[in-house]
Design a protein around this motif. Structure first.
Motif, PDB file in Angstrom:
ATOM      1  N   ILE A  28     -16.545 -60.918 136.508  1.00  0.00           N
ATOM      2  CA  ILE A  28     -15.542 -61.600 136.254  1.00  0.00           C
ATOM      3  C   ILE A  28     -14.887 -62.146 137.707  1.00  0.00           C
ATOM      4  N   LYS A  29     -14.469 -63.421 137.479  1.00  0.00           N
ATOM      5  CA  LYS A  29     -13.595 -64.039 138.519  1.00  0.00           C
ATOM      6  C   LYS A  29     -12.379 -64.515 137.993  1.00  0.00           C
ATOM      7  N   LYS A  30     -11.322 -64.362 138.491  1.00  0.00           N
ATOM      8  CA  LYS A  30     -10.006 -65.001 138.195  1.00  0.00           C
ATOM      9  C   LYS A  30      -9.908 -64.999 136.892  1.00  0.00           C
ATOM     10  N   GLY A 189     -27.488 -61.610 147.760  1.00  0.00           N
ATOM     11  CA  GLY A 189     -26.386 -60.756 147.579  1.00  0.00           C
ATOM     12  C   GLY A 189     -25.809 -60.133 148.492  1.00  0.00           C
ATOM     13  N   ALA A 190     -24.866 -59.201 148.044  1.00  0.00           N
ATOM     14  CA  ALA A 190     -24.032 -58.567 148.933  1.00  0.00           C
ATOM     15  C   ALA A 190     -23.960 -56.923 148.780  1.00  0.00           C
ATOM     16  N   LYS A 191     -24.720 -56.380 147.989  1.00  0.00           N
ATOM     17  CA  LYS A 191     -24.633 -54.942 148.143  1.00  0.00           C
ATOM     18  C   LYS A 191     -25.421 -54.421 149.034  1.00  0.00           C
ATOM     19  N   GLY A 213     -28.646 -64.519 151.359  1.00  0.00           N
ATOM     20  CA  GLY A 213     -27.334 -63.986 151.025  1.00  0.00           C
ATOM     21  C   GLY A 213     -26.765 -63.355 152.081  1.00  0.00           C
ATOM     22  N   ALA A 214     -25.579 -62.564 151.905  1.00  0.00           N
ATOM     23  CA  ALA A 214     -24.701 -61.851 152.741  1.00  0.00           C
ATOM     24  C   ALA A 214     -25.654 -61.004 153.392  1.00  0.00           C
ATOM     25  N   LEU A 215     -26.627 -60.196 152.682  1.00  0.00           N
ATOM     26  CA  LEU A 215     -27.445 -59.630 153.364  1.00  0.00           C
ATOM     27  C   LEU A 215     -28.246 -59.825 154.893  1.00  0.00           C
ATOM     28  N   SER A 230     -18.377 -64.021 158.746  1.00  0.00           N
ATOM     29  CA  SER A 230     -19.159 -63.978 157.547  1.00  0.00           C
ATOM     30  C   SER A 230     -19.096 -62.510 157.077  1.00  0.00           C
ATOM     31  N   LEU A 231     -19.283 -62.424 155.680  1.00  0.00           N
ATOM     32  CA  LEU A 231     -19.457 -61.131 155.200  1.00  0.00           C
ATOM     33  C   LEU A 231     -20.468 -60.448 155.942  1.00  0.00           C
ATOM     34  N   VAL A 232     -19.955 -59.180 156.557  1.00  0.00           N
ATOM     35  CA  VAL A 232     -21.092 -58.348 157.068  1.00  0.00           C
ATOM     36  C   VAL A 232     -20.753 -56.690 156.785  1.00  0.00           C
ATOM     37  N   ILE A 276     -20.672 -67.981 157.233  1.00  0.00           N
ATOM     38  CA  ILE A 276     -22.147 -68.374 156.649  1.00  0.00           C
ATOM     39  C   ILE A 276     -21.987 -68.187 155.028  1.00  0.00           C
ATOM     40  N   VAL A 277     -22.069 -69.115 154.366  1.00  0.00           N
ATOM     41  CA  VAL A 277     -21.809 -69.256 152.841  1.00  0.00           C
ATOM     42  C   VAL A 277     -23.218 -69.412 151.998  1.00  0.00           C
ATOM     43  N   ASP A 278     -24.151 -69.731 152.679  1.00  0.00           N
ATOM     44  CA  ASP A 278     -25.249 -70.055 151.876  1.00  0.00           C
ATOM     45  C   ASP A 278     -26.611 -70.150 152.732  1.00  0.00           C
ATOM     46  N   PRO A 302     -28.026 -63.477 144.703  1.00  0.00           N
ATOM     47  CA  PRO A 302     -27.846 -64.814 144.846  1.00  0.00           C
ATOM     48  C   PRO A 302     -28.087 -65.053 146.331  1.00  0.00           C
ATOM     49  N   MET A 303     -28.383 -66.307 146.828  1.00  0.00           N
ATOM     50  CA  MET A 303     -28.671 -66.824 148.258  1.00  0.00           C
ATOM     51  C   MET A 303     -27.349 -66.885 148.929  1.00  0.00           C
ATOM     52  N   GLY A 304     -26.304 -67.277 148.000  1.00  0.00           N
ATOM     53  CA  GLY A 304     -25.213 -67.757 148.873  1.00  0.00           C
ATOM     54  C   GLY A 304     -23.927 -67.314 147.963  1.00  0.00           C
ATOM     55  N   ASN A 305     -22.655 -67.612 148.430  1.00  0.00           N
ATOM     56  CA  ASN A 305     -21.436 -67.380 147.753  1.00  0.00           C
ATOM     57  C   ASN A 305     -21.133 -68.348 146.639  1.00  0.00           C
ATOM     58  N   TYR A 306     -22.047 -68.099 145.416  1.00  0.00           N
ATOM     59  CA  TYR A 306     -21.881 -69.226 144.548  1.00  0.00           C
ATOM     60  C   TYR A 306     -20.739 -69.332 143.757  1.00  0.00           C
ATOM     61  N   GLU A 307     -19.673 -68.379 143.619  1.00  0.00           N
ATOM     62  CA  GLU A 307     -18.469 -68.390 143.164  1.00  0.00           C
ATOM     63  C   GLU A 307     -17.627 -69.365 143.779  1.00  0.00           C
ATOM     64  N   GLU A 308     -18.015 -69.532 145.112  1.00  0.00           N
ATOM     65  CA  GLU A 308     -16.811 -70.348 145.919  1.00  0.00           C
ATOM     66  C   GLU A 308     -17.541 -71.896 146.007  1.00  0.00           C
ATOM     67  N   GLY A 333     -26.677 -59.012 138.019  1.00  0.00           N
ATOM     68  CA  GLY A 333     -25.506 -59.430 137.130  1.00  0.00           C
ATOM     69  C   GLY A 333     -25.241 -60.788 137.753  1.00  0.00           C
ATOM     70  N   ASP A 334     -25.124 -60.715 139.044  1.00  0.00           N
ATOM     71  CA  ASP A 334     -24.722 -62.377 139.476  1.00  0.00           C
ATOM     72  C   ASP A 334     -26.008 -63.163 139.267  1.00  0.00           C
ATOM     73  N   THR A 335     -27.187 -62.827 139.690  1.00  0.00           N
ATOM     74  CA  THR A 335     -28.145 -63.739 139.571  1.00  0.00           C
ATOM     75  C   THR A 335     -28.391 -64.226 138.202  1.00  0.00           C
ATOM     76  N   VAL A 336     -28.224 -63.343 137.313  1.00  0.00           N
ATOM     77  CA  VAL A 336     -28.473 -63.690 135.762  1.00  0.00           C
ATOM     78  C   VAL A 336     -27.349 -64.501 135.398  1.00  0.00           C
TER      79      VAL A 336
HETATM   80  P1  ADP Z   1     -26.616 -58.960 142.023  1.00  0.00           P
HETATM   81  O1  ADP Z   1     -25.509 -58.752 140.964  1.00  0.00           O
HETATM   82  O2  ADP Z   1     -27.342 -60.014 141.365  1.00  0.00           O
HETATM   83  O3  ADP Z   1     -27.418 -57.697 142.111  1.00  0.00           O
HETATM   84  P2  ADP Z   1     -24.982 -58.820 144.400  1.00  0.00           P
HETATM   85  O4  ADP Z   1     -23.812 -58.185 143.437  1.00  0.00           O
HETATM   86  O5  ADP Z   1     -25.670 -58.021 145.278  1.00  0.00           O
HETATM   87  O6  ADP Z   1     -26.051 -59.578 143.521  1.00  0.00           O
HETATM   88  O7  ADP Z   1     -24.581 -59.931 145.020  1.00  0.00           O
HETATM   89  C1  ADP Z   1     -23.803 -60.978 144.350  1.00  0.00           C
HETATM   90  C2  ADP Z   1     -22.449 -61.507 145.365  1.00  0.00           C
HETATM   91  O8  ADP Z   1     -23.282 -61.839 146.774  1.00  0.00           O
HETATM   92  C3  ADP Z   1     -21.830 -62.583 144.911  1.00  0.00           C
HETATM   93  O9  ADP Z   1     -20.587 -62.570 144.557  1.00  0.00           O
HETATM   94  C4  ADP Z   1     -22.201 -63.861 145.952  1.00  0.00           C
HETATM   95  O10 ADP Z   1     -20.910 -64.526 146.172  1.00  0.00           O
HETATM   96  C5  ADP Z   1     -22.190 -62.938 147.135  1.00  0.00           C
HETATM   97  N1  ADP Z   1     -22.836 -63.561 148.457  1.00  0.00           N
HETATM   98  C6  ADP Z   1     -24.260 -63.930 148.508  1.00  0.00           C
HETATM   99  N2  ADP Z   1     -24.134 -64.530 149.563  1.00  0.00           N
HETATM  100  C7  ADP Z   1     -23.193 -64.731 150.188  1.00  0.00           C
HETATM  101  C8  ADP Z   1     -22.580 -64.916 151.394  1.00  0.00           C
HETATM  102  N3  ADP Z   1     -23.312 -65.688 152.283  1.00  0.00           N
HETATM  103  N4  ADP Z   1     -21.551 -64.846 151.953  1.00  0.00           N
HETATM  104  C9  ADP Z   1     -20.607 -64.153 151.134  1.00  0.00           C
HETATM  105  N5  ADP Z   1     -20.979 -63.618 149.739  1.00  0.00           N
HETATM  106  C10 ADP Z   1     -22.325 -63.910 149.276  1.00  0.00           C
END
Ligand code: ADP
Ligand code: MG
Length: 375
Positions: A28-30, A189-191, A213-215, A230-232, A276-278, A302-308, A333-336
């Motif tokens: 869910i976003k906004k 992704g970001a987890k 992704g953020a990983l 960047s998100l770390v 770093i966004v993508d 996802p490889m990037g911050n797709y919501e933005e 979730g986000d990939t799908v």
């Molecule tokens: P999934 O739900 O597919 O398992 P995650 O929940 O781990 O994936 O990650 C999805 C999130 O990662 C998204 O909100 C996306 O914006 C974020 N994300 C991916 N790359 C970046 C980045 N470079 N900077 C910030 N957020 C990122």
């Protein structure tokens, strides 16, 4: 595989109350549901039980902080009539459950409003179990968690696996038993906490492991690069050592945002002002080469911050997978959400509703939530 009962083995359930654990943990976003893939995948189980005249009590979590399922209820209403009860346990819920008619559907509030859920607390499990006669688990994405609604209740009620859970087990077991090589594992992704252990596991299983992704930011940071804003994750995961594995690949270029502009940079060119966004176009080309060689591709995150607005690389890679002849398994979730947006589900071999659960299942062969169904 250990034995558990299937939903199709349920007999004489007219008038029986069935607690169905679904996973309506949608992105869910906004104030908007980005995609309802998980909701749609739960419908066969709900409709089947409804047709049999059972009383269906749906339970789910959403997010980590206990936000309301009211938006989910609104979406679910477009598919199936139900009553949304804004509590999980207690008098009000019991009263609602006791006056249900055959074929009626209730949706209870977010399970994670209660601390007992993630703690697998026995009292909370008992309170959930007291609502019904039978338990059905159709929540594959959360089966890697030993939570009350996943593991606790299953031990207290006669328990069955729902249609989507069965489908996930069948499809993913196929992947496990017929490993195709070369095997490419794409992770974004970001987890951090859940996904970094997966990198370690899959470096042993896959021929190529690409982390984006953020990983990837954590890898850059731990190898001494500047990552700016960047998100770390501030924890150290010992990633520097991992980068020595010769089947591990990181982005060779990245998209950075600086104020309102964005451009491509090499990882070592990132400055304190950048975010770093993508991943960049060269990295996408690198992945394209891997896909061309791979016989099997597994992707989560996802490889990037797709919501933005930085979903270009992810969408490009998904399109390549849709055209690839490799066996393609995508989950998360986000990939799908992006698979749905591009409408390519039926051009991929299997789209899993799970993220962490999918990958854990593939590496361990089972999950706590599945084991709990076994007697
Ligand atoms: P999934 O739900 O597919 O398992 P995650 O929940 O781990 O994936 O990650 C999805 C999130 O990662 C998204 O909100 C996306 O914006 C974020 N994300 C991916 N790359 C970046 C980045 N470079 N900077 C910030 N957020 C990122
Ligand atoms: Mg996610």
């Amino acid at each position: 595989m250990k034995q558990f009962k299937k939903i199709t083995e349920l007999k004489n359930i007219r008038g029986k109350r069935i607690l169905v654990r679904v996973d309506f943990n949608v992105s869910i976003k906004k104030g908007k549901i980005l995609d309802d893939f998980r909701i749609k995948k739960a419908l066969p189980t709900i409709e089947y039980l409804k047709k049999k005249g059972a009383k269906i009590i749906l339970i789910s979590h959403l997010g980590d902080k206990g936000e309301s399922l009211s938006l989910v209820s609104k979406k679910l209403k477009t598919y199936i009539a139900h009553i949304f009860v804004r509590e999980v346990v207690g008098e009000k819920v019991l009263a609602q459950c006791s006056k249900m008619k055959n074929g009626e559907v209730l949706l209870l509030e977010n399970l994670r409003e209660h601390a007992g859920e993630t703690k697998n607390d026995l009292t909370f499990s008992r309170a959930l179990a007291s609502l019904a006669d039978i338990y059905v688990n159709d929540a594959f994405p959360v089966c890697h968690r030993a939570h009350a609604s996943v593991v606790g209740v299953a031990k207290l009620l006669p328990s069955y696996a729902g249609f989507q859970l069965l489908r996930e087990i069948t499809e993913l077991s196929r992947v496990m038993h017929a490993p195709k090589q070369p095997f490419l594992f794409l992770l974004g992704g970001a987890k951090f906490e859940t996904k970094i252990p997966l990198i370690k596991k899959f470096l042993k299983k896959a021929d190529f492991v690409f982390v984006g992704g953020a990983l990837a930011n954590n890898f850059f940071k731990e190898t001494g690069y500047e990552v700016g804003r960047s998100l770390v994750d501030t924890k150290l995961f010992g990633l520097k050592k991992l980068t020595r594995a010769d089947n591990l690949f990181l982005p060779v270029d990245v998209i950075v945002k600086t104020g309102r502009t964005h451009r491509v940079k090499l990882p070592e060119e990132v400055t304190k002002q950048d975010t770093i966004v993508d991943i960049g176009p060269m990295s996408v080309t690198l992945i394209e080469l891997f896909i061309a060689r791979a016989k099997m591709v597994l992707w989560n995150g996802p490889m990037g911050n797709y919501e933005e607005g930085f979903g270009v690389a992810t969408e490009d890679i998904l399109s390549m997978l849709a055209q690839s002849r490799a066996r393609t398994i995508v989950g998360g979730g986000d990939t799908v959400a992006l698979v749905e947006k591009l409408k390519i589900e039926n051009r991929l071999s299997f789209v899993s509703t799970g993220g962490g659960a999918t990958i854990d299942f593939l590496s361990d062969g089972s999950l706590p939530g599945i084991d709990a169904l076994c007697r």
